[in-house]
Motif scaffolding. Structure first.
Motif, PDB file in Angstrom:
ATOM      1  N   HIS A 228       5.719  -9.275  -3.975  1.00  6.76           N
ATOM      2  CA  HIS A 228       6.272  -8.017  -3.474  1.00  6.76           C
ATOM      3  C   HIS A 228       5.537  -6.855  -4.124  1.00  6.76           C
ATOM      4  CE1 HIS A 228       8.280  -8.508  -7.357  1.00  6.76           C
ATOM      5  NE2 HIS A 228       8.416  -7.176  -7.377  1.00  6.76           N
ATOM      6  N   ASP A 230       6.519  -2.903  -5.672  1.00  2.00           N
ATOM      7  CA  ASP A 230       7.726  -2.167  -6.058  1.00  2.00           C
ATOM      8  C   ASP A 230       7.787  -0.877  -5.240  1.00  2.00           C
ATOM      9  OD1 ASP A 230       8.245  -4.143  -7.919  1.00  2.00           O
ATOM     10  OD2 ASP A 230       7.349  -3.047  -9.593  1.00  2.00           O
ATOM     11  N   HIS A 285       2.607  -8.303  -6.524  1.00  2.00           N
ATOM     12  CA  HIS A 285       2.761  -9.145  -7.712  1.00  2.00           C
ATOM     13  C   HIS A 285       3.917 -10.116  -7.539  1.00  2.00           C
ATOM     14  CE1 HIS A 285       5.255  -5.539  -8.237  1.00  2.00           C
ATOM     15  NE2 HIS A 285       6.028  -6.247  -9.037  1.00  2.00           N
TER      16      HIS A 285
END
Ligand SMILES: C=C1C[C@]23C[C@@]1(O)CC[C@H]2[C@@]12CCC[C@@](C)(C(=O)O1)[C@H]2[C@@H]3C(=O)O
Ligand SMILES: O=C(O)CCC(=O)C(=O)O
Ligand SMILES: [Fe+2]
Length: 358
Positions: A228, A230, A285
C-alpha cells in the motif's frame, strides 16, 4: 463545528469481522485464509533486489540535497541523527509490546468501531483482500485516554504520557523533514501559508499506528501488511530489531529495509505526491513476517489539517508542467482511499475538481 479525521469513516464504515482473529501463538500451520498467492496480490511474488534505501544523516551539510534526491528517486529513506531521544524510542516500543501482549479479550475492549478510526483491530486495508494479514494493529488519533484506560485500568496515564511525548517529537521532526524535502525543490516557507506564522505546521494532523506481526509458522506464504501507499504527507516509521519492511520500485522490485538501531524510516505519502505535482512518488511498501521473532512497528502518519484544500504547489506548476491533480482535502482523499485503495491517485487524476469526487 471543527471536524477531524475521525469523521471520515462515519460515512465510510469498513466491515472487518474481529470475531475470527486467530490465536496466532498456537498455530503450527498457516490456515488457508492466511495463505497468500499472486492471485491475492499481483505483487506478492514480484522480484526482489538487494539494493538499499538511501541512508541519510540529518547532520550532514548536504542534507537537503540528499533528502530531495531520496524523495525523487525512492519516495523513502532512512535517517539517523534525527533528534528523537533513543529513550523515547525504547518507551514507545515498550508500550507497543505491552499492548499487544495483553489477552485478546482485554484488547477487544478497545476495539475500533466499524465507523471509527481509533482503537484495536486489523489494518483498514484488510477489506480489499480475500486473504487475512498476519498482524494486529492499534490506531491512536487524538487522546488515547479512554482506550488506554480500558486496556490498562491502573497504568493508563503512564502510557498516555509516552504517546504525548512521542507525538511532540514526531511533529517537530515531520515539519523539519517537510522543509528539507520541499526546500530541495525550491519551495520556500512563504509558499505554504498553512505552515503558520513560524512555519511549524501547528495545524497538522496525525495518527499513530502501532503494528504487531506475531511469529509465523510459514512466513513465505503469509503477508503481514499488504502492499500500500500511505495517504499522508509523510510517514515516520520506527521498527524494532526484526526485519520485515519492504519498499517497491517498478525498475528494482522489492527491497528490504533493515532495522538499524535508533534510525527511522521516512515514507513520502500520497498527499506529498499531489503537493509536488508528482515529482515525489509515494512509496509502495508492505510488511513481511518472520518465523523466529515477532516484529513491532510504530508509524507516525502525518498530514495537513483535515479540511484544508491540498493541490499541486503553484511554484511547481508551469506551462510545461500542468497540474496533475485537483484540489482536495485529506478527509476527501481518505474517503476516496476507502473506496479505491491503491487506485486512488489515478482515480482522482481523472477529475478536474474535487466536487466530482465522492
Ligand atoms: C490517517 C490514517 C492513515 C491510515 C488510515 C488512517 O485513518 C489511520 C490509520 C492509517 C493506516 C495505518 C496502516 C496502513 C494504512 C494504509 C491503514 O490501513 O491504516 C494507513 C492509512 C492510510 O495511510 O491510508
Ligand atoms: O510494519 C511496517 O514496517 C509497515 C507499517 C506501515 O506501512 C503502516 O503502518 O502504514
Ligand atoms: Fe504504511
Amino acid at each position: 463545528m471543527h471536524s477531524t479525521l475521525s469523521d471520515v469513516f462515519i460515512s465510510h464504515p469498513i466491515h472487518i469481522p474481529l470475531s475470527n482473529l486467530p490465536d496466532f501463538t498456537s498455530l503450527r500451520h498457516l490456515p488457508d485464509s492466511y495463505t497468500w498467492t499472486p492471485k491475492d496480490d499481483l505483487l506478492f511474488s514480484a522480484s526482489s533486489s538487494d539494493e538499499s534505501l538511501p541512508f541519510i544523516d540529518l547532520s550532514d551539510p548536504h542534507v537537503a540535497t540528499r533528502v530531495g534526491h531520496a524523495c525523487t528517486t525512492w519516495g523513502a529513506f532512512q535517517i539517523t541523527n534525527h533528534g528523537v531521544p533513543s529513550r523515547l524510542l525504547d518507551d514507545i516500543e515498550f508500550l507497543t509490546g505491552s499492548l499487544f501482549q495483553l489477552p485478546v479479550n482485554r484488547k477487544l475492549k478497545a476495539a475500533r468501531r466499524e465507523d471509527g478510526i481509533s482503537g484495536y483491530g486489523v489494518a483498514r486495508i484488510a477489506s480489499f483482500f480475500n486473504k487475512q494479514m498476519w498482524s494486529e494493529g492499534f490506531t491512536v488519533i487524538g487522546s488515547p485516554l479512554d482506550d488506554f484506560h480500558k486496556l490498562w485500568p491502573r497504568q493508563h496515564l503512564k502510557y498516555c504520557k509516552i504517546i504525548q511525548e512521542y507525538e511532540e517529537h514526531m511533529q517537530k521532526l515531520a515539519a523539519k523533514l517537510m522543509w528539507l524535502a520541499l526546500g530541495a525543490l525550491g519551495v520556500e516557507e512563504k509558499d505554504i501559508e498553512w505552515a503558520g506564522p513560524i512555519s511549524d505546521f501547528q495545524g497538522a494532523q496525525a495518527a499513530i499506528q502501532l503494528n504487531h506481526y506475531p511469529i509465523c509458522p510459514e512466513p513465505d506464504r503469509a503477508m503481514g501488511l499488504a502492499a500500500h501507499t500511505d495517504s499522508t504527507l509523510l510517514t515516520i516509521l520506527y521498527q524494532n530489531n526484526t526485519a520485515g519492511l519492504q519498499v517497491f520500485r517498478d525498475d528494482v522490485g522489492w527491497i528490504t529495509v533493515p532495522p538499524v538501531p535508533g534510525s527511522l524510516v521516512v515514507n513520502v505519502g500520497d498527499l506529498l505526491h499531489i503537493l509536488t505535482n508528482g515529482i515525489f512518488p509515494s512509496v509502495l511498501h508492505r510488511a513481511r513476517v518472520n518465523h523466529l521473532r515477532s516484529r513491532f512497528s510504530m508509524a507516525y502518519l502525518w498530514g495537513p489539517p483535515s479540511d484544508l484544500m491540498i493541490s499541486p504547489l503553484p511554484k511547481l506548476v508551469d506551462p510545461l508542467h500542468s497540474p496533475l491533480y485537483p484540489s482536495l482535502t485529506w478527509k476527501q482523499y481518505l474517503a476516496t482511499k476507502a473506496t479505491h485503495f491503491n487506485q486512488s491517485l489515478s482515480f482522482i487524476r481523472n477529475y478536474l475538481s474535487s466536487d466530482q469526487i465522492s
